[in-house]
Write an enzyme that holds these catalytic residues in place. Sequence first.
Site, short mmCIF file in Angstrom:
data_model
loop_
_atom_site.label_atom_id
_atom_site.label_comp_id
_atom_site.label_asym_id
_atom_site.label_seq_id
_atom_site.Cartn_x
_atom_site.Cartn_y
_atom_site.Cartn_z
CG ASP A 81 34.08 51.35 40.81
OD1 ASP A 81 34.71 50.15 40.41
OD2 ASP A 81 34.33 52.00 41.59
CG ASP A 104 35.04 43.48 44.29
OD1 ASP A 104 35.75 42.26 44.60
OD2 ASP A 104 35.32 44.49 44.85
CD GLU A 134 39.25 43.54 43.17
OE1 GLU A 134 38.14 44.41 42.98
OE2 GLU A 134 39.81 43.51 44.34
CG HIS A 211 39.77 48.88 40.88
ND1 HIS A 211 38.68 49.19 41.18
CD2 HIS A 211 39.75 48.28 39.81
CE1 HIS A 211 37.80 48.60 40.51
NE2 HIS A 211 38.41 47.80 39.48
CG ASP A 256 35.83 57.97 43.76
OD1 ASP A 256 35.59 59.34 43.82
OD2 ASP A 256 35.04 57.44 44.47
P1 13P Z 1 41.26 55.83 44.20
O1 13P Z 1 40.65 55.77 45.56
O2 13P Z 1 42.50 55.67 44.10
O3 13P Z 1 40.52 57.04 43.39
O4 13P Z 1 40.47 54.43 43.23
C1 13P Z 1 39.15 54.67 43.03
C2 13P Z 1 38.72 53.16 42.56
O5 13P Z 1 39.29 52.38 42.41
C3 13P Z 1 37.28 53.23 42.35
O6 13P Z 1 36.96 51.73 41.85
O1 G3H Z 2 36.20 51.67 45.22
C1 G3H Z 2 36.16 52.91 45.45
C2 G3H Z 2 35.27 54.17 45.06
O2 G3H Z 2 36.09 55.17 45.55
C3 G3H Z 2 33.86 54.17 45.60
O3 G3H Z 2 33.91 54.57 46.99
O4 G3H Z 2 32.03 53.86 48.17
O5 G3H Z 2 32.88 55.82 49.01
O6 G3H Z 2 31.33 55.46 46.65
P1 G3H Z 2 32.68 54.85 47.81
ZN ZN Z 3 37.96 50.36 42.93
#
Ligand code: 13P
Ligand code: G3H
Ligand code: ZN
Length: 308
Positions: A81, A104, A134, A211, A256
Amino acid sequence: MLTNSSSFLKKAHKGNYAIGGFNVNNMELLQAIVKAGIEKKSPLIIQTSQGAIEYAGMELIGAMVHSISKDVSIPIAFHLDHGTNVDLVKEAIQSGFYTSVMIDASSKPFNENVKITREIVKLAHKKGIWVEAELGAIPGKEDQVNVNEANAFFTDPEEAGTFVEMTGCDALAISIGTKHGVFKYSKGKAKLDIKRLLEIKKHTNVPLVLHGASEIPRELKKIVEQYGADLSDAFGVSPSTLKKAITNGINKVNTDSDLRIAFTGGVDRYMTKHPNNMDPRKYLAAGRDATRKAVARRIDQLGSAGKA
Ligand code: 13P
Ligand code: G3H
Ligand code: ZN
């Protein structure tokens, strides 16, 4: 079984529903997501941010995902991700763990984003790895990069068409009003630019990714607030708004924050009830079960139940 998400995302693209991209940082979150996927007979995309890799290590998380996927019949894809670090994205492609990566470069000017994305697409496709890119800037914390509201901008539909054509990416993350993190919309629920989504859809022919789509459900907020958190200022994307986005062309939805609130609430509740417990398995299992329920609810919202 571990599989490339291209097959099930293509089906979602045709069938007008979405597949969840769920973020993991540890074993319990992974088990929770997979258990919910099995219960709901849903394909899954398990994903790690660069921060998750920093926390747990690419090899350890990768090995866990491969191991758990071997024994289940639902299709599971493993995705990087928000790969903003080009070297890390290349490492992920070479590692043999990932079935897809997200490059990204959305913080870069259009031409640079195209150049970087195209290079990654070339490398990834040689290995049969699918690529999400993206265009547009989604506000909030995107992995280790903080995109403030002033620097965020919505995806331009015509540019999106040109971008997909020039880069050959397999899916496109777009900015239409969502925001990353628990604190999204302090004054209420998100309003998404559905007209823009429809225009983007017209100009592109790849699955579109939403996202920052967590709901921040009231019930989950209430639980953590019982134990001292203050999420009164935290609002997310309502189920009806999400449904509109999916009906109008979103095929992958990242989540997430909802899982983090669920997990934290489960741990809080267990430890408050059992303050003398010193066995981490007990409170981690409570967090895991709360997360499983949150994922199952999400799968129902996305329409991917029964699609495995
Ligand atoms: P949220 O913070 O809305 O859960 O989005 C997560 C996300 O886009 C991870 O790439
Ligand atoms: O893109 C956002 C995700 O929620 C990842 O968050 O960098 O804290 O793991 P993180
Ligand atoms: Zn994201």
